[in-house]
Design a protein around this motif. Structure first.
Motif, PDB file in Angstrom:
ATOM      1  N   LEU A   1       0.844  -1.186   0.000  1.00 41.53           N
ATOM      2  CA  LEU A   1       0.000   0.000   0.000  1.00 41.53           C
ATOM      3  C   LEU A   1       0.883   1.240   0.000  1.00 41.53           C
ATOM      4  O   LEU A   1       1.597   1.511   0.965  1.00 41.53           O
ATOM      5  N   ALA A   2       0.811   1.953  -1.087  1.00 43.84           N
ATOM      6  CA  ALA A   2       1.640   3.148  -1.209  1.00 43.84           C
ATOM      7  C   ALA A   2       0.924   4.315  -0.551  1.00 43.84           C
ATOM      8  O   ALA A   2      -0.253   4.519  -0.767  1.00 43.84           O
TER       9      ALA A   2
ATOM     10  N   ASP B   1      -0.080   8.230  -0.078  1.00 42.53           N
ATOM     11  CA  ASP B   1      -0.371   9.222  -1.109  1.00 42.53           C
ATOM     12  C   ASP B   1       0.915   9.866  -1.598  1.00 42.53           C
ATOM     13  O   ASP B   1       1.855  10.078  -0.838  1.00 42.53           O
TER      14      ASP B   1
ATOM     15  N   ALA C   1      -3.483  -1.631  -8.429  1.00 44.13           N
ATOM     16  CA  ALA C   1      -4.903  -1.367  -8.222  1.00 44.13           C
ATOM     17  C   ALA C   1      -5.152   0.019  -7.677  1.00 44.13           C
ATOM     18  O   ALA C   1      -4.560   0.427  -6.692  1.00 44.13           O
ATOM     19  N   THR C   2      -6.023   0.738  -8.330  1.00 42.85           N
ATOM     20  CA  THR C   2      -6.557   1.960  -7.768  1.00 42.85           C
ATOM     21  C   THR C   2      -7.926   1.567  -7.226  1.00 42.85           C
ATOM     22  O   THR C   2      -8.411   0.485  -7.532  1.00 42.85           O
ATOM     23  N   PRO C   3      -8.538   2.437  -6.437  1.00 40.23           N
ATOM     24  CA  PRO C   3      -9.869   2.056  -5.959  1.00 40.23           C
ATOM     25  C   PRO C   3     -10.828   1.721  -7.104  1.00 40.23           C
ATOM     26  O   PRO C   3     -11.750   0.958  -6.927  1.00 40.23           O
TER      27      PRO C   3
ATOM     28  N   ARG D   1       2.682   3.208  -9.893  1.00 38.15           N
ATOM     29  CA  ARG D   1       2.114   4.390  -9.288  1.00 38.15           C
ATOM     30  C   ARG D   1       1.146   4.072  -8.146  1.00 38.15           C
ATOM     31  O   ARG D   1       0.994   4.830  -7.224  1.00 38.15           O
ATOM     32  N   ASN D   2       0.471   2.932  -8.246  1.00 33.85           N
ATOM     33  CA  ASN D   2      -0.641   2.678  -7.342  1.00 33.85           C
ATOM     34  C   ASN D   2      -0.294   1.595  -6.334  1.00 33.85           C
ATOM     35  O   ASN D   2       0.826   1.132  -6.262  1.00 33.85           O
ATOM     36  N   ASN D   3      -1.297   1.207  -5.592  1.00 36.53           N
ATOM     37  CA  ASN D   3      -1.142   0.076  -4.682  1.00 36.53           C
ATOM     38  C   ASN D   3      -0.941  -1.183  -5.508  1.00 36.53           C
ATOM     39  O   ASN D   3      -1.547  -1.363  -6.552  1.00 36.53           O
TER      40      ASN D   3
HETATM   41  C1  LIG Z   1      -3.782   2.392  -1.513  1.00 36.86           C
HETATM   42  O1  LIG Z   1      -4.557   1.781  -0.491  1.00 36.86           O
HETATM   43  C2  LIG Z   1      -4.795   2.629   0.617  1.00 36.86           C
HETATM   44  C3  LIG Z   1      -5.500   1.818   1.670  1.00 36.86           C
HETATM   45  O2  LIG Z   1      -6.438   0.954   1.129  1.00 36.86           O
HETATM   46  C4  LIG Z   1      -5.610   3.828   0.147  1.00 36.86           C
HETATM   47  O3  LIG Z   1      -5.829   4.687   1.222  1.00 36.86           O
HETATM   48  C5  LIG Z   1      -4.847   4.534  -0.956  1.00 36.86           C
HETATM   49  O4  LIG Z   1      -5.638   5.578  -1.465  1.00 36.86           O
HETATM   50  C6  LIG Z   1      -4.525   3.587  -2.072  1.00 36.86           C
HETATM   51  N1  LIG Z   1      -3.686   4.252  -3.034  1.00 36.86           N
HETATM   52  C7  LIG Z   1      -3.961   4.247  -4.328  1.00 36.86           C
HETATM   53  C8  LIG Z   1      -3.018   4.951  -5.191  1.00 36.86           C
HETATM   54  O5  LIG Z   1      -4.948   3.648  -4.788  1.00 36.86           O
END
Ligand SMILES: *[C@@H]1O[C@H](CO)[C@@H](O)[C@H](O)[C@H]1NC(C)=O
Ligand SMILES: *[C@@H]1O[C@H](CO)[C@@H](O)[C@H](O)[C@H]1NC(C)=O
Ligand SMILES: *[C@@H]1O[C@H](CO)[C@@H](O)[C@H](O)[C@H]1NC(C)=O
Ligand SMILES: *[C@@H]1O[C@H](CO)[C@@H](O)[C@H](O)[C@H]1NC(C)=O
Ligand SMILES: *[C@@H]1O[C@H](CO)[C@@H](O)[C@H](O)[C@H]1NC(C)=O
Ligand SMILES: *[C@@H]1O[C@H](CO)[C@@H](O)[C@H](O)[C@H]1NC(C)=O
Ligand SMILES: *[C@@H]1O[C@H](CO)[C@@H](O)[C@H](O)[C@H]1NC(C)=O
Ligand SMILES: *[C@@H]1O[C@H](CO)[C@@H](O)[C@H](O)[C@H]1NC(C)=O
Ligand SMILES: *[C@@H]1O[C@H](CO)[C@@H](O)[C@H](O)[C@H]1NC(C)=O
Ligand SMILES: *[C@@H]1O[C@H](CO)[C@@H](O)[C@H](O)[C@H]1NC(C)=O
Ligand SMILES: *[C@@H]1O[C@H](CO)[C@@H](O)[C@H](O)[C@H]1NC(C)=O
Ligand SMILES: *[C@@H]1O[C@H](CO)[C@@H](O)[C@H](O)[C@H]1NC(C)=O
Length: 833
Positions: A446-447, A449, A482-484, A505-507
């Motif tokens: 988990l990256a 922000d 994965a982004t949300p 870039r993302n998680n």
């Molecule tokens: C990564 O996951 C965390 C916790 O789920 C979240 O707060 C964060 O926004 C996510 N970052 C991205 C780039 O999706």
């Protein structure tokens, strides 16, 4: 009448089997003695045709009820009465006012027509005494809605006062040998019309009071598994009732209990629970909640009782239970314990489970494997969490059917601390040393922000799994970003390739998957590291350094479904000074049509004044070419029209420079001169235009032009690492002067705007951007300038005062820095002439 009957008989002979014809001809006589208290009812189904009736003497009727003491002879007016008639044979047995007819129960009366039939025994008995139903063959309980393979089923109901409780529905050939009940019983045996069964299969005996709703006895002689349900399932078990299941098994067998489906009622007083009597247990009865893990590996016979509670009258809820008992031989390894030391692990869960779990539960007939936390606490799946030491054992004949799935979460709480930390993504030895195959180890990264994740494999480097170059290692890593909102399948990678690092870039989810047994040996050399790095703007950036002579195949993420819209990916390919890299795309075109925006492939060598090759989705991709310096390949997508997908693959082959140069020299010496001249002429013209006219710069908003965080990669004094930035140019750029000329407008000084928020070098930055040229566009191009509206909707034009530093001066300085690249020299020469 005789003729008609003959005709009917002929028809019947043609259409039906001879047996049916015989039956049609047959007349039935049912004689019921008064003392037997049996009533026979033959009922027509609503679907029956009018021609199909019961004839008693010369009167036809749809239904016939023969009461005790009656003597009736009848025939059917059709040849297949079994299709349209059913029969109930109900016997009332009164054990309260008269003697109870104990012993075998017969299927009385004889001589019944062959129809689907239900024998019903309605036994009235005192609630002070117990009744026992003993079955041969033994029975097997089925869930509501299930049917028996031979369509023969028993339904057992208990009748206390006016209330009826459905004890269960059973087929033959199971392990339920006896059912003991209190008070009355309503017992139904359903037989299909063609069943050869001519005995009821049970007898009745009276027993002392059992002081509970019922006792169900099962005899389990061999390795087997049975499923049982609480009375009334899936409806509620009667309030405040008690019942018992007895399991009789040889003392050298082991039983394990699994509650698969249960729900609890809302108790006002007392607690719903199960109690076990386990021989040899020091604490009988052992009391469990329904939600507890139930005992396993019980040696020999035991019994299990279900106790209800006083329910809340307003909102009673439902107490129900469906459970399984598995009987096995003791397993050889049952006393072998394995130490799993997760005390030094962090934020990790390890699950040991049967293969296919949780999607597939093993079939009832399959031998099962249990994982035990202690000798009696076993289950099909066991989850261990980091921070503790476990002693586990396996009750399993074939350990190869067990799997381990583990997950570790890594997040960054304190940025200053974790940006300097390198996390190792390796499977702990506590897991690799178990005799169980590792199915998957998942790292959830988990990256925080404004931070990105970098994956490296310093000693092994990674190979991308592509059809042309499959991974044949015992394990591979699947990387998903994965982004949300979306998931991007970055690719599958395995050790032993040329990819040094991947920045995303993302998680990220990295899943290690193993193939075969080889991982046990290879697990010692795991080499995957992770760190948090400053935010990058590309979706991902690969750093690739191909070994000499090796061919590296690289492909865009989300293969084969195509890069998502507007996503930009880049590869930074390292070419050692003595090497030359050959870059070739596996197809001619990007193969997409853009609906919004434009897609580009940009290639740029990282050397002063290097030309950038830019290709739009409607152009041919570059021909194979040799690269003499580190270079960037960037692919940025537009929003393609439906059913076109951007999937690109390219290879990079690295070879010794001398050989390659020789070849190129030879070729160029012959044929290259003319093209070189062509290039020169064209580029000179364009260059002049550019230096005279204000330049129209365009910036594709969808393409990220910020450099990825890669400090420390380049050690040159000047931050040349920015030079890969893809200044995406539209035709408007090259033809800006033409547009202006044709419109006759005088525009302000316009330059290329390039957002830049990366680190600033100590030396003067390189001249604002690099030359915006399309090297191939240099050759005579007859394309019409695009309409202004065409470019307006997906590009922004920025205008600002030109800085004192001119592009030409930059090029001049770089020109002196003579490169060994022949082609490049030509182009550079041309550009400054
Ligand atoms: C990564 O996951 C965390 C916790 O789920 C979240 O707060 C964060 O926004 C996510 N970052 C991205 C780039 O999706
Ligand atoms: C039934 O048959 C008897 C003689 O066989 C006859 O007297 C009687 O009328 C018949 N009844 C009907 C309803 O056909
Ligand atoms: C027997 O039952 C049949 C059919 O219900 C009826 O017609 C007949 O009268 C009964 N006979 C006696 C003796 O009860
Ligand atoms: C029933 O009736 C038939 C003839 O109609 C007779 O032969 C038989 O004995 C009777 N049986 C009984 C039990 O009354
Ligand atoms: C008789 O039983 C069979 C099997 O249970 C069923 O398929 C059939 O429909 C039944 N027939 C009637 C007339 O109910
Ligand atoms: C038949 O029923 C009557 C009344 O219910 C009862 O008195 C009699 O004992 C019963 N006969 C048998 C054999 O159960
Ligand atoms: C029970 O076993 C007998 C003999 O093995 C077989 O014929 C019958 O079909 C079986 N019935 C069921 C319901 O399995
Ligand atoms: C039931 O049928 C078997 C043969 O299928 C026969 O041997 C046996 O005698 C019959 N039993 C009864 C009570 O009719
Ligand atoms: C458990 O109960 C639920 C709800 O009644 C049902 O959908 C499910 O199929 C049941 N599972 C089993 C194994 O019977
Ligand atoms: C349960 O088992 C114990 C020990 O074998 C026995 O004493 C007890 O009577 C059994 N209870 C029932 C209800 O079968
Ligand atoms: C496991 O240990 C128990 C108790 O020491 C013993 O009774 C049992 O026989 C052992 N099982 C095997 C398979 O050796
Ligand atoms: C532990 O892992 C979970 C995901 O598996 C994650 O959400 C959580 O942030 C992690 N905690 C730490 C302290 O890394």
């Amino acid at each position: 009448m005789a003729a008609g009957r003959a005709l009917a008989a002929l028809l019947a002979a043609l259409l039906a089997a001879s047996a049916q014809r015989l039956q049609r001809e047959a007349s039935f006589t049912i004689s019921l003695h008064t003392m037997d208290n049996v009533t026979v009812t033959i009922k027509q189904k609503p679907s029956a045709p009018p021609s199909c009736r019961i004839r008693v003497r010369n009167v036809t009727r749809p239904e016939l009820k023969i009461k005790p003491g009656n003597n009736t002879t009848f025939t059917f007016t059709c040849s297949t009465p079994e299709k349209y008639f059913i029969m109930d044979i109900e016997k009332k047995i009164d054990c309260v006012s008269g003697p109870c007819p104990f012993g075998d129960v017969h299927l009385y009366p004889p001589g019944l027509p062959r129809l689907n039939r239900t024998f019903i025994w309605d036994v009235k008995a005192s609630t002070k005494a117990g009744l026992e139903l003993k079955f041969t063959p033994w029975l097997k309980q089925i869930e509501p809605g299930e049917t028996c393979p031979d369509s023969l089923s028993y339904n057992i109901n208990s009748c206390i006062d006016q209330a009826t409780v459905n004890i269960g529905t059973f087929c033959r050939n199971g392990s339920v040998s006896r059912v003991k009940l209190l008070g009355g019983v309503l017992m139904a045996l359903q037989l299909p019309w063609n069943s050869p069964v001519n005995t009821s299969g049970f007898n009745i005996a009276n027993r002392a009071s059992i002081k509970r709703l019922c006792i169900i006895e099962s005899i389990l002689k061999e390795e087997s598994s049975i499923t049982l349900m609480s009375p009334n399932y899936p409806l509620g078990f009667p309030e405040d009732e008690l019942m018992t299941w007895q399991f009789v098994l040889p003392s050298n067998m082991r039983a394990s209990v699994f509650f698969h489906n249960y729900s609890l009622s809302n108790c006002e007083r007392k607690e719903e629970r199960v109690e076990y009597y386990i021989p040899g247990s020091p604490s009988n009865p052992e009391v469990f909640k329904l939600s507890d893990s139930q005992p396993a590996n019980i040696a020999g016979s035991f019994n299990l009782s279900l106790q209800g509670c006083d329910q809340d009258a307003q909102n009673p809820g439902i107490l129900r239970l469906l459970f399984q008992v598995v009987v096995q031989h003791p397993q050889v390894d049952e006393n072998v314990t394995h130490l799993v030391d997760l005390s030094k692990e962090w934020n990790t869960t390890v699950t040991i489970h049967f293969e296919g779990w949780p999607i597939r539960t093993p079939l009832m007939s399959e031998p099962i494997c249990l994982i035990c936390k202690d000798p009696r606490n076993c289950d099909r799946a066991l989850t261990l969490v980091s921070g503790a030491i476990y002693k586990i054992s396996f009750l399993c004949k074939d350990l190869s059917r067990l799997r381990i799935t583990a997950e570790k979460g890594i997040s960054c709480v304190d940025l200053r601390w974790c940006q300097r930390k390198i996390y190792s993504l390796s499977v702990p030895s506590a897991i690799t040393q178990l005799p169980i195959r590792l199915h998957k180890f998942i790292w959830k990264l988990l990256a925080p922000d404004l931070n990105s994740i970098e994956i490296t494999s310093p000693s092994l480097k990674l190979q991308q799994h592509v059809p042309e170059q499959r991974c044949n290692t015992s394990y591979s890593y699947s990387i998903v970003s994965a982004t949300p909102e979306t998931e991007l399948n970055v690719g599958v990678f395995c050790p032993g390739g040329s990819i040094e690092k991947i920045q995303m870039r993302n998680n990220i989810t990295v899943s290690l998957k193993t193939f075969g047994k080889g991982f046990l040996n290879e697990s010692n050399h795991q080499d995957l590291k992770m760190s948090f790095v400053p935010h990058i703007k590309d979706e991902c950036t690969f750093t690739v350094s191909p070994e000499p002579k090796a061919k590296a195949y690289l492909q865009t993420p989300n293969w084969p479904y195509g890069l998502p819209p507007y996503v930009s990916i880049s590869w930074y390919i390292l070419v050692p000074s003595k090497q030359v890299a050959r870059l070739g795309f596996s197809k001619d075109r990007m193969g997409i049509v853009c609906e919004t925006g434009r897609a580009y492939v940009n290639i740029k060598e990282e050397t002063p004044g290097a030309e950038e090759t830019v290709r739009r989705e409607d152009e041919l991709l570059p021909q194979p070419r040799s690269m003499y310096h580190n270079f960037w390949v960037n692919v940025s997508n537009c929003k393609p029209v439906e059913r076109t997908q951007l999937t690109l693959q390219f290879q990079v082959t690295s070879t010794e420079k001398q050989i390659d140069l020789g070849v190129i020299l030879a070729v160029v010496a012959g044929a290259g001169v003319l093209t070189a001249i062509g290039l020169t002429v064209c580029c000179v013209k364009k260059k002049k235009k550019k230096s005279q006219d204000p330049m129209v710069g365009v910036y594709n908003p969808n393409v990220n032009t910020q450099m990825p965080g890669k400090q420390g990669l380049f050690t040159k004094g000047r931050k040349t690492n920015e030079s890969h930035v893809y200044a995406v140019i539209d035709d408007a750029m090259v033809y800006g002067h033409l547009l202006k000329e044709s419109n006759g407008l005088v525009s302000p000084e316009v330059d290329v705007y390039r957002p830049f928020d990366g680190p600033v070098g100590s030396l003067p930055p390189s001249p604002p951007p690099f030359s915006f040229r399309k090297d191939i566009k240099c050759s005579p191009n007859t394309e019409d300038p695009p309409a202004l509206t065409d470019m307006d909707h997906d590009t922004y034009t920025f205008a600002h005062q030109k800085s004192g530093q001119s592009e030409d001066s930059g090029d001049t300085s770089e020109e002196k820095n003579t490169s060994t690249s022949l082609l490049e020299d030509k182009e550079q020469d041309g550009s400054v002439e």
